[in-house]
Write a protein that holds these residues in place. Structure first.
Motif, mmCIF file in Angstrom:
data_model
loop_
_atom_site.group_PDB
_atom_site.id
_atom_site.type_symbol
_atom_site.label_atom_id
_atom_site.label_comp_id
_atom_site.label_asym_id
_atom_site.label_seq_id
_atom_site.Cartn_x
_atom_site.Cartn_y
_atom_site.Cartn_z
ATOM 1 N N THR A 1 0.814 -1.220 0.000
ATOM 2 C CA THR A 1 0.000 0.000 0.000
ATOM 3 C C THR A 1 0.850 1.274 0.000
ATOM 4 O O THR A 1 0.384 2.324 -0.417
ATOM 5 C CB THR A 1 -0.961 0.040 1.208
ATOM 6 O OG1 THR A 1 -0.202 -0.212 2.372
ATOM 7 C CG2 THR A 1 -2.081 -0.958 1.091
ATOM 8 N N SER A 2 2.112 1.159 0.447
ATOM 9 C CA SER A 2 2.944 2.375 0.503
ATOM 10 C C SER A 2 3.225 2.924 -0.898
ATOM 11 O O SER A 2 3.567 4.088 -1.057
ATOM 12 C CB SER A 2 4.252 2.093 1.237
ATOM 13 O OG SER A 2 5.033 1.205 0.475
ATOM 14 N N MET A 3 3.060 2.077 -1.938
ATOM 15 C CA MET A 3 3.351 2.567 -3.288
ATOM 16 C C MET A 3 2.348 3.633 -3.760
ATOM 17 O O MET A 3 2.591 4.332 -4.722
ATOM 18 C CB MET A 3 3.430 1.412 -4.291
ATOM 19 C CG MET A 3 2.122 0.719 -4.555
ATOM 20 S SD MET A 3 2.394 -0.839 -5.389
ATOM 21 C CE MET A 3 1.594 -0.542 -6.930
ATOM 22 N N TYR A 4 1.217 3.750 -3.062
ATOM 23 C CA TYR A 4 0.240 4.781 -3.443
ATOM 24 C C TYR A 4 0.473 6.103 -2.699
ATOM 25 O O TYR A 4 -0.108 7.114 -3.041
ATOM 26 C CB TYR A 4 -1.190 4.321 -3.114
ATOM 27 C CG TYR A 4 -1.563 3.010 -3.763
ATOM 28 C CD1 TYR A 4 -1.754 2.933 -5.143
ATOM 29 C CD2 TYR A 4 -1.727 1.863 -3.012
ATOM 30 C CE1 TYR A 4 -2.086 1.739 -5.749
ATOM 31 C CE2 TYR A 4 -2.067 0.666 -3.606
ATOM 32 C CZ TYR A 4 -2.240 0.602 -4.976
ATOM 33 O OH TYR A 4 -2.571 -0.577 -5.560
ATOM 34 N N GLN B 1 -2.204 16.087 0.785
ATOM 35 C CA GLN B 1 -1.790 16.246 2.199
ATOM 36 C C GLN B 1 -2.931 15.839 3.136
ATOM 37 O O GLN B 1 -2.722 15.148 4.118
ATOM 38 C CB GLN B 1 -1.463 17.722 2.482
ATOM 39 C CG GLN B 1 -0.331 18.273 1.686
ATOM 40 C CD GLN B 1 0.982 18.158 2.449
ATOM 41 O OE1 GLN B 1 0.977 17.790 3.618
ATOM 42 N NE2 GLN B 1 2.075 18.442 1.782
ATOM 43 N N ALA B 2 -4.166 16.288 2.787
ATOM 44 C CA ALA B 2 -5.313 16.007 3.665
ATOM 45 C C ALA B 2 -5.559 14.506 3.739
ATOM 46 O O ALA B 2 -5.809 13.962 4.816
ATOM 47 C CB ALA B 2 -6.552 16.734 3.153
ATOM 48 N N ALA B 3 -5.475 13.811 2.603
ATOM 49 C CA ALA B 3 -5.729 12.366 2.599
ATOM 50 C C ALA B 3 -4.643 11.630 3.371
ATOM 51 O O ALA B 3 -4.909 10.642 4.050
ATOM 52 C CB ALA B 3 -5.810 11.857 1.169
ATOM 53 N N ARG B 4 -3.410 12.138 3.293
ATOM 54 C CA ARG B 4 -2.338 11.491 4.085
ATOM 55 C C ARG B 4 -2.597 11.669 5.576
ATOM 56 O O ARG B 4 -2.377 10.784 6.372
ATOM 57 C CB ARG B 4 -0.973 12.097 3.734
ATOM 58 C CG ARG B 4 -0.468 11.565 2.403
ATOM 59 C CD ARG B 4 0.915 12.079 2.124
ATOM 60 N NE ARG B 4 0.970 12.502 0.726
ATOM 61 C CZ ARG B 4 2.025 13.016 0.147
ATOM 62 N NH1 ARG B 4 3.137 13.198 0.830
ATOM 63 N NH2 ARG B 4 1.996 13.360 -1.117
ATOM 64 N N ARG B 5 -3.100 12.870 5.926
ATOM 65 C CA ARG B 5 -3.379 13.112 7.347
ATOM 66 C C ARG B 5 -4.433 12.145 7.870
ATOM 67 O O ARG B 5 -4.316 11.607 8.948
ATOM 68 C CB ARG B 5 -3.881 14.551 7.545
ATOM 69 C CG ARG B 5 -2.863 15.458 8.178
ATOM 70 C CD ARG B 5 -3.489 16.753 8.633
ATOM 71 N NE ARG B 5 -4.292 17.392 7.615
ATOM 72 C CZ ARG B 5 -3.837 18.206 6.672
ATOM 73 N NH1 ARG B 5 -2.552 18.497 6.613
ATOM 74 N NH2 ARG B 5 -4.641 18.725 5.772
#
Ligand SMILES: Cc1ncc(COP(=O)(O)O)c(C=O)c1O
Length: 406
Positions: free
Chosen positions: A7-10, A16-20
């Motif tokens: 999953t880290s490949m995505y 930024q908001a989705a990563r948060r």
């Protein structure tokens, strides 16, 4: 064979908001798994025994025999629903300008859109502590700096709000909005009096801060009250009001509304990417409401939920130790409790589940980890016999914890 991707490949693809959001721990993390027969008093689901099944069926079949082509195609929300919401706001003394009203998919949709139109990471917003857990999650995901104002027996502490605003001003910080649930607050059930509402709106106007008045439970009062909608108060050009059919009709229709300043409504509309809400569901709600049916239904909900609330309050008096303090609500879906130091809510909930019932630990209503000795107990969903049984189970869990500690 299908390769299971790492999953880290995505990760690089996300905003930024989705990563948060991915790194944010859910505030529900403290909730343990319940056994299937646990009496859950944790969530404020509507009572299914009073869903208006007959009215829904009659309205759906009536609509399908009307003009299917017109209600099933892309088209604006049904004008009769706008008229219904306008009429209901006017009945509360609001002078409605139709251009400032928007129909939405649940009030949650508005709470999700707000950060998109108002918040850059690091911006400040002000919320009640405790408050609606869904709102805390939406706002936290935006990267906002969240200031928490305590809720007392009469809702948000307005003196604390005034000093928070003054403090922020001295740091040159202009908060984006104050989120409040003044009427039968989720989770505390408190009702903010008229004078506090007037002060809150005046402070917002003085500081140039939007007030988001979430009125999810406003119609569900157990006795008449005189607290006005903030839309009727001086300074109302700073008020964005949100209401919903979830609590007075059924959460499954996901129909709600927002009414506020033209500039704010313009941005909300621009970000509501599906444009208007579907013609079928908006027509369904307006059809169900006709001939005064909705107002009669709300009347019966008030007495239904008042009975359940009274049963829970009485069961608490019988089964909880005297040093557990609880609010007696005058409307809404919840009783809120303040626990003594030897009964922390998360640990108590674990023991309560073994005894057959659960509640919502207070930490879920705070953005800052407070509420460790607070509990929200919903009377909305369970039957009266189950409410009483659930409270008795939580009471016996309290006694067991005390015996074990001594
Ligand atoms: C205060 C408050 N606001 C909003 C909502 C969500 O309402 P809707 O179903 O309209 O999204 C809830 C639901 O629990 C609530 O308690």
């Amino acid at each position: 064979m299908t390769r299971v991707p790492d999953t880290s490949m995505y990760e690089q693809l996300f905003s930024q908001a989705a990563r948060r959001v991915a790194h944010q721990t859910s505030i529900l993390v403290d909730l343990p798994n319940e056994k299937p027969d646990t009496i859950s008093l944790a969530f404020g689901d509507a009572d299914p025994s009073i869903f208006p099944t007959h009215q829904i069926t009659a309205s759906v079949s009536g609509l399908l025999s009307e003009n299917v082509d017109a209600i099933m195609n892309y088209a604006p929300a049904d004008a009769r629903l706008h008229a219904l919401v306008t009429q209901r706001l006017e009945a509360r003394g609001v002078e409605v300008n139709p251009a400032q009203l928007m129909i939405t998919y649940g009030s949650s949709q508005v709470l999700g859109l707000l950060p998109q139109i108002l918040i850059e990471p690091g911006d400040t917003i002000i919320v009640e502590g405790p408050t609606f857990l869904g709102a805390v999650e939406y706002f936290a995901a935006s990267g906002a700096r969240i200031e928490t104002i305590p809720v007392g027996p009469e809702g948000m502490d307005i003196d604390a709000l005034a000093s928070c605003l003054a403090d922020l001003k001295s740091q040159n910080v202009r908060p984006k909005f104050i989120y409040t649930i003044p009427t039968f607050q989720n989770p505390t059930g408190t009702l903010m009096p008229a004078s506090a509402r007037a002060r809150l709106v005046a402070l917002a106007a003085e500081h140039g801060v939007l007030v988001v008045e979430d009125d999810a439970y406003g119609d569900l009062h157990f006795k008449p009250h005189t607290a006005p909608s903030m839309l009727t108060l001086p300074g109302n050009e700073w008020v964005l009001h949100i209401g919903t059919f979830s609590k007075i009709l059924a959460p499954g229709v996901r129909m709600a509304w927002a009414y506020g300043p033209p500039a704010v409504m313009k941005r909300l509309r621009a970000f509501k990417s599906e444009s208007d809400c579907g013609t079928f569901v908006t027509r369904l709600v307006s059809h169900m409401a006709q001939d005064g049916w909705l107002e009669r239904h709300i009347q019966s909900l008030r007495s239904h939920y008042a009975t359940k609330s009274a049963a829970m309050v009485q069961a608490i008096a019988e089964h909880f130790p005297a040093d557990v303090r609880t609010n007696v609500p005058e409307g809404g879906f919840f009783v809120y409790g303040y626990l003594p130091h030897d009964l922390p809510a998360v640990a108590l909930n674990n023991v309560a589940i073994r005894h057959g019932a659960s509640f919502l630990p207070g930490t879920t209503g705070y953005a800052n980890g407070q509420g460790t000795h607070e509990m929200r107990i919903a009377f909305s969903f369970q039957t009266v016999p189950n409410l009483v049984k659930g409270i008795a189970s939580i009471g016996s869990a309290m006694r067991e914890m005390r015996q074990t500690n001594n």
